[in-house]
Design a protein around this motif. Structure first.
Motif, short mmCIF file in Angstrom:
data_model
loop_
_atom_site.label_atom_id
_atom_site.label_comp_id
_atom_site.label_asym_id
_atom_site.label_seq_id
_atom_site.Cartn_x
_atom_site.Cartn_y
_atom_site.Cartn_z
N GLN A 89 0.66 -1.37 -0.08
CA GLN A 89 0.02 -0.18 0.02
C GLN A 89 0.88 1.32 -0.07
O GLN A 89 0.46 2.28 -0.64
N GLN A 90 1.89 1.10 0.82
CA GLN A 90 2.74 2.40 0.78
C GLN A 90 3.59 2.72 -0.66
O GLN A 90 3.59 3.90 -0.97
N GLU A 91 3.81 1.63 -1.35
CA GLU A 91 4.23 1.72 -2.84
C GLU A 91 3.31 2.15 -3.68
O GLU A 91 3.52 3.29 -4.38
N LEU A 92 2.20 1.87 -3.47
CA LEU A 92 1.20 2.25 -4.37
C LEU A 92 0.74 3.87 -4.18
O LEU A 92 0.74 4.59 -5.04
N LEU A 93 0.84 4.06 -3.15
CA LEU A 93 0.55 5.58 -2.47
C LEU A 93 1.80 6.44 -3.22
O LEU A 93 1.43 7.64 -3.34
N ALA A 94 2.87 5.89 -2.86
CA ALA A 94 3.98 6.72 -3.50
C ALA A 94 4.01 6.83 -4.81
O ALA A 94 4.48 7.95 -5.22
N ALA A 95 3.49 5.80 -5.44
CA ALA A 95 3.51 6.18 -7.10
C ALA A 95 2.26 7.11 -7.65
O ALA A 95 2.41 7.79 -8.34
N PHE A 96 1.38 6.85 -6.61
CA PHE A 96 0.29 7.74 -6.98
C PHE A 96 0.37 9.41 -6.55
O PHE A 96 0.14 10.32 -7.49
N SER A 97 1.02 9.39 -5.61
CA SER A 97 1.71 10.88 -5.18
C SER A 97 2.67 11.31 -6.02
O SER A 97 2.61 12.68 -6.57
N LYS A 98 3.34 10.76 -6.73
CA LYS A 98 4.30 11.12 -7.58
C LYS A 98 3.57 11.72 -8.91
O LYS A 98 3.95 12.59 -9.76
N LEU A 99 2.62 10.57 -9.61
CA LEU A 99 1.67 11.19 -10.46
C LEU A 99 0.96 12.55 -10.10
O LEU A 99 0.90 13.43 -10.99
N ARG A 100 0.44 12.33 -9.39
CA ARG A 100 -0.29 13.84 -8.83
C ARG A 100 0.68 15.11 -8.76
O ARG A 100 0.22 16.11 -9.35
N ALA A 101 1.81 14.78 -8.36
CA ALA A 101 2.91 15.88 -8.57
C ALA A 101 3.10 16.25 -9.86
O ALA A 101 3.31 17.40 -9.94
N GLN A 102 3.41 15.09 -10.80
CA GLN A 102 3.65 15.42 -12.00
C GLN A 102 2.60 16.20 -12.57
O GLN A 102 2.71 17.38 -13.46
N ILE A 103 1.27 16.05 -12.19
CA ILE A 103 0.17 16.68 -12.85
C ILE A 103 -0.05 18.19 -12.51
O ILE A 103 -0.39 19.08 -13.08
N ALA A 104 0.27 18.18 -11.05
CA ALA A 104 0.22 19.76 -10.26
C ALA A 104 1.23 20.54 -11.08
O ALA A 104 0.87 21.94 -11.30
N ASN A 105 2.68 20.08 -11.59
CA ASN A 105 3.29 20.86 -12.15
C ASN A 105 3.04 21.22 -13.46
O ASN A 105 3.38 22.34 -14.14
N LEU A 106 2.47 20.17 -14.31
CA LEU A 106 1.78 20.48 -15.72
C LEU A 106 0.86 21.66 -15.58
O LEU A 106 0.79 22.52 -16.32
N ARG A 107 -0.17 21.56 -14.58
CA ARG A 107 -1.18 22.52 -14.60
C ARG A 107 -0.59 23.92 -14.26
O ARG A 107 -1.02 24.76 -14.78
N SER A 108 0.49 23.98 -13.15
CA SER A 108 0.83 25.26 -12.87
C SER A 108 1.80 25.82 -13.98
O SER A 108 1.90 27.30 -14.23
N SER A 109 2.46 24.95 -14.82
CA SER A 109 3.34 25.52 -15.94
C SER A 109 2.44 26.03 -17.09
O SER A 109 2.92 26.60 -17.93
N LYS A 110 1.11 25.66 -16.94
CA LYS A 110 0.41 25.95 -18.18
C LYS A 110 0.89 25.30 -19.50
O LYS A 110 0.34 25.72 -20.60
N GLN A 111 1.51 24.03 -19.49
CA GLN A 111 1.77 23.54 -20.54
C GLN A 111 1.11 22.00 -20.89
O GLN A 111 1.85 21.07 -21.06
N ILE A 112 -0.27 22.09 -20.75
CA ILE A 112 -1.18 20.99 -20.52
C ILE A 112 -1.01 20.60 -22.13
O ILE A 112 -1.37 21.36 -23.07
#
Length: 260
Positions: A89-112
Motif C-alpha cells: 500500500q505504501q508503494e502504491l501511494l508513493a507512485a500515486f503521489s508522484k503522478l499527482r505531483a507531475q500533474i500539479a506541475n503541468l497545471r501550474s506551468s500551463k503546458q498541458i
C-alpha cells in the motif's frame, strides 16, 4: 457600587418601561389601535393575558415510539490473501503521489498537452462511454437493457492519457466518476475501467466536494464487493481493485475503507 441580585426585587424587573394611561373600562382588544397610546394599551392588555408559568402536555406514547434506523454501509471484507500488505500500500501511494505531483506541475506551468481526440460535452454521457470503452461497451449496455440494435463496426476505447484527462474540467471529472460508478454497477469491473478510475482520481483536486467524496466511497465499496467475489487471489482484476480501494482509503483519507 453595583447592586447585587438580592437587592433587585421582582417589581424592579417588571417595572414599567414606558408610561401609559390606565386601560379604560370600555377597552376593546379586537379593535386595531388608532394611536400610539392605544397601541401601548394593547401591549399591556396582551401581556396580562400571558400566564406566569406555561407547561406543555407531552404525549408519552410518542416518546416511547422507536425511531427509524439507518443501516451504515460497510466495506466487504477481503478474503485471506486478497488485500495488499502495508508495504504494498505504501508503494502504491508513493507512485500515486508522484503522478499527482507531475500533474500539479503541468497545471501550474500551463503546458498541458493538447488532447489527441475531440472531447464530448460535459453532460454527454453516451459519447463519454464510447470514448472510454468503445462501442462494444455501449452494445453490452444495450443488450443488458434488452434493446435490439444493429451491430456497427467495432470502435476501440481510448486509454486515459494525461493529454486527455488534463483537458477535462473538474466538473467533467466529477461527472465521469458518477457515470463510471453507474457503468460499474451495470456491467461489473474491467481492467480498462480500472485504468480510467486511476486516472480520474489522479486528476481530482483536493479538498473534495461532498458529492465527489460520496462518489469515490461508493466506488471503493463496489470494488471491495467485487474483490470479495473473485475466485482466486491470482485473478487479473485483483491488483486493479486493490489500487482503487487503497487510493480512496489512504490518499483521500477514507480510513474506514482501508485494508489492514
Amino acid at each position: 457600587m453595583m447592586a447585587s441580585d438580592s437587592d433587585i426585587s421582582d417589581d424592579a424587573l417588571l417595572s414599567q418601561a414606558l408610561p401609559t394611561t390606565r386601560i379604560p373600562d370600555n377597552f376593546n382588544p379586537s379593535l386595531p389601535p388608532t394611536s400610539a397610546e392605544e397601541y401601548l394599551q394593547h401591549v399591556v392588555w396582551e401581556a396580562r393575558q400571558c400566564k406566569e408559568v406555561v407547561t406543555v402536555d407531552v404525549d408519552r406514547k410518542k416518546l416511547k415510539k422507536p425511531g427509524s434506523i439507518i443501516k451504515k454501509q460497510v466495506k466487504a471484507t477481503a478474503p485471506y490473501g486478497y488485500a495488499p500488505s502495508s508495504e504494498t500500500q505504501q508503494e502504491l501511494l508513493a507512485a500515486f503521489s508522484k503522478l499527482r505531483a507531475q500533474i500539479a506541475n503541468l497545471r501550474s506551468s500551463k503546458q498541458i498537452p493538447k488532447s489527441p481526440v475531440s472531447l464530448p460535452g460535459l453532460k454527454n454521457h453516451q459519447e463519454w462511454c464510447k470514448l472510454c470503452f468503445g462501442n462494444s461497451f455501449q452494445l453490452a449496455l444495450l443488450k443488458k437493457a434488452n434493446r435490439d440494435t444493429t451491430q456497427p463496426p467495432l470502435v476501440e476505447g481510448q486509454e486515459p492519457l494525461l493529454s486527455i484527462v488534463l483537458n477535462i474540467q473538474q466538473r467533467g471529472l466529477q461527472n465521469l466518476l458518477e457515470w463510471h460508478a453507474q457503468w460499474l454497477e451495470v456491467l461489473g469491473f474491467s481492467e480498462a475501467q480500472g485504468r480510467w478510475f486511476y486516472a480520474l482520481l489522479a486528476c481530482l483536486e483536493k479538498p473534495l466536494i461532498p458529492e465527489s467524496c460520496s462518489q469515490i466511497r461508493h466506488i471503493a465499496r463496489m470494488c471491495a464487493q467485487i474483490r470479495s467475489s473473485l475466485t482466486s487471489p491470482e485473478h487479473p482484476f485483483l491488483p486493479h481493485l486493490n489500487v482503487i480501494i487503497c487510493i480512496v482509503a489512504r490518499y483521500f483519507n477514507q480510513e474506514d475503507l482501508a485494508d489492514g
